[in-house]
Design an enzyme around this catalytic site. Structure first.
Site, mmCIF file in Angstrom:
data_model
loop_
_atom_site.group_PDB
_atom_site.id
_atom_site.type_symbol
_atom_site.label_atom_id
_atom_site.label_comp_id
_atom_site.label_asym_id
_atom_site.label_seq_id
_atom_site.Cartn_x
_atom_site.Cartn_y
_atom_site.Cartn_z
ATOM 1 N N SER A 58 0.815 -1.213 0.000
ATOM 2 C CA SER A 58 0.000 0.000 0.000
ATOM 3 C C SER A 58 0.847 1.261 0.000
ATOM 4 C CB SER A 58 -0.943 0.031 1.214
ATOM 5 O OG SER A 58 -0.302 0.598 2.344
ATOM 6 N N VAL A 59 0.171 2.372 -0.237
ATOM 7 C CA VAL A 59 0.806 3.690 -0.204
ATOM 8 C C VAL A 59 1.392 3.998 1.168
ATOM 9 C CG1 VAL A 59 -1.352 4.879 0.408
ATOM 10 C CG2 VAL A 59 0.437 6.127 -0.828
ATOM 11 N N LYS A 60 0.869 3.371 2.206
ATOM 12 C CA LYS A 60 1.287 3.685 3.571
ATOM 13 C C LYS A 60 2.684 3.173 3.915
ATOM 14 C CE LYS A 60 -2.388 5.942 4.955
ATOM 15 N NZ LYS A 60 -2.320 7.354 5.392
ATOM 16 N N ASP A 61 3.261 2.349 3.063
ATOM 17 C CA ASP A 61 4.655 1.945 3.294
ATOM 18 C C ASP A 61 5.564 3.167 3.367
ATOM 19 O OD1 ASP A 61 3.769 -0.638 3.131
ATOM 20 O OD2 ASP A 61 4.924 -1.183 1.362
ATOM 21 N N ALA A 64 5.073 4.950 6.725
ATOM 22 C CA ALA A 64 5.622 4.114 7.792
ATOM 23 C C ALA A 64 7.134 4.261 7.880
ATOM 24 C CB ALA A 64 5.245 2.648 7.551
#
Length: 356
Positions: A58-61, A64
């Site tokens: 996901s884009v959230k990597d 993070a």
């Protein structure tokens, strides 16, 4: 000029193809995908930034990695420490991956409304997971506040505070935005995506606007969020009402990641769940892309933006994650009926509803 352009493209290609250093080194440099059926439908070029191709899915990597890097740079965490976050899912999954790669423990608080697939995956990645009742941000039992209090009790622990930690926004200012600019050769007319923390939207919007102030940026908002009304009313935060099938997006406030860039927003789009669920199925059928509901919402917004700006424009949005983390809901007849969404899926696409 042509030689210079060729050299830039060759360098970009080689940077993508070179060996990466572990999970962390694999984050970013995702493709830009032309959505051919929607280009034909609108007369514009509509592209999706394939963030589901990040190693954690996901884009959230990106966020993070940057919130952990920020904690390390500030000396807030040392080897063997604990990373704690409140998240609706994907940031937690990215954090769990990065923590495994860097040797940190990971603790996640999340609303108990999130899909079981996300909760199970977090636990499989070694995270300690606390699903808690979904309550508003101003409630002391909100999952973010519980995460903060947990971190305060531990030695060598950090609450990464993704909603108001602008390292999240910096991830996209320094990586996602420049990638989009390079991939479009600076030929882009509009950018739109939904917001949860607003890190992706604000970081990309800021970078693109600094490159060319004429680029339009639209916020896409689901039901149950106040940001559409906030921008349409000239900055009035209204009471939050309603809900959405989308996970991890929508807000009841202006986060710190967005606060410094509200003046960049050219318009806001309200996207009903009926349009989002239809697009989930259209993307699968027409593009072969198995996408989650927030991605589908982003694509609907890109289509709406293309219609507003007129034909011949180049619009970019975010393909945030795949449907694998939501399939027990999005492709379940019983669940769709419970949300009164079955009728929003055209009859010729209902063949994909394979779960009872």
């Amino acid at each position: 000029m042509l030689r210079k352009l060729f050299s830039q493209r060759l360098y970009s290609t080689m940077s993508i193809l070179k060996i990466k250093e572990g999970f962390v080194g694999s984050i970013g440099n995702t493709p830009l995908i032309r959505l051919k059926s929607l280009c034909k439908e609108t007369g514009s070029e509509i592209y999706g930034k394939a963030e589901f191709m990040n190693p954690g899915g996901s884009v959230k990597d990106r966020a993070a990695l940057y919130v952990i890097k920020d904690a390390e740079e500030k000396g807030l965490i040392r080897p063997g420490g604990t990373v704690i976050e409140g998240t609706a899912g994907n940031t937690g999954i990215g954090l769990a991956h990065v923590c495994r790669a860097k040797g940190y423990k990971c603790v996640i608080y999340m609303p108990n409304t999130q899909s079981q697939e996300k909760i199970d995956l977090l636990r499989m990645l070694g995270a300690e997971v606390y699903p808690v009742p979904a309550v508003p941000f101003d409630d002391p039992n909100n999952y973010n506040h519980q995460a903060r209090r947990h971190a305060e009790k531990l030695e060598n622990a950090v609450w990464t505070n993704q909603f108001d930690n602008t390292a999240n926004r910096r991830a996209h200012l320094e990586t996602t935005g420049p990638e989009i600019w390079e991939q479009t050769n600076g030929q882009i007319d509009g950018f739109t995506c939904s917001t949860g923390t607003a890190g992706t939207f604000a970081g990309v919007a800021r970078f693109l606007k600094e490159k060319n102030p004429q680029i339009k940026v639209f916020i896409a908002d689901p039901p149950g969020s106040v940001l559409y009304a906030y921008f349409k009313s000239g900055g009035k935060l209204l009471e939050r009402s309603g809900s959405s099938i989308t996970e991890g997006i929508g807000q009841g406030r202006v986060t710190e990641n967005l606060a410094g860039d509200v003046q960049l927003v050219d318009d806001a789009l309200h996207i009903p769940d009926e349009k989002s669920i239809e697009m989930v199925y259209r993307l699968l059928d027409e593009e072969g892309l198995y996408m989650g509901a927030s991605t589908a919402l982003n694509v609907v917004a890109a289509v709406e933006m293309a219609k507003q700006l007129g034909p011949g424009k180049k619009i970019v949005t975010i393909l945030a994650d795949g449907a694998y983390r939501y399939q027990s809901r999005l492709f379940s007849r019983k669940w769709l009926e419970s949300k009164n969404l079955l009728g929003a899926i055209p009859s010729h696409l209902q063949k994909y509803i394979v779960l009872p």
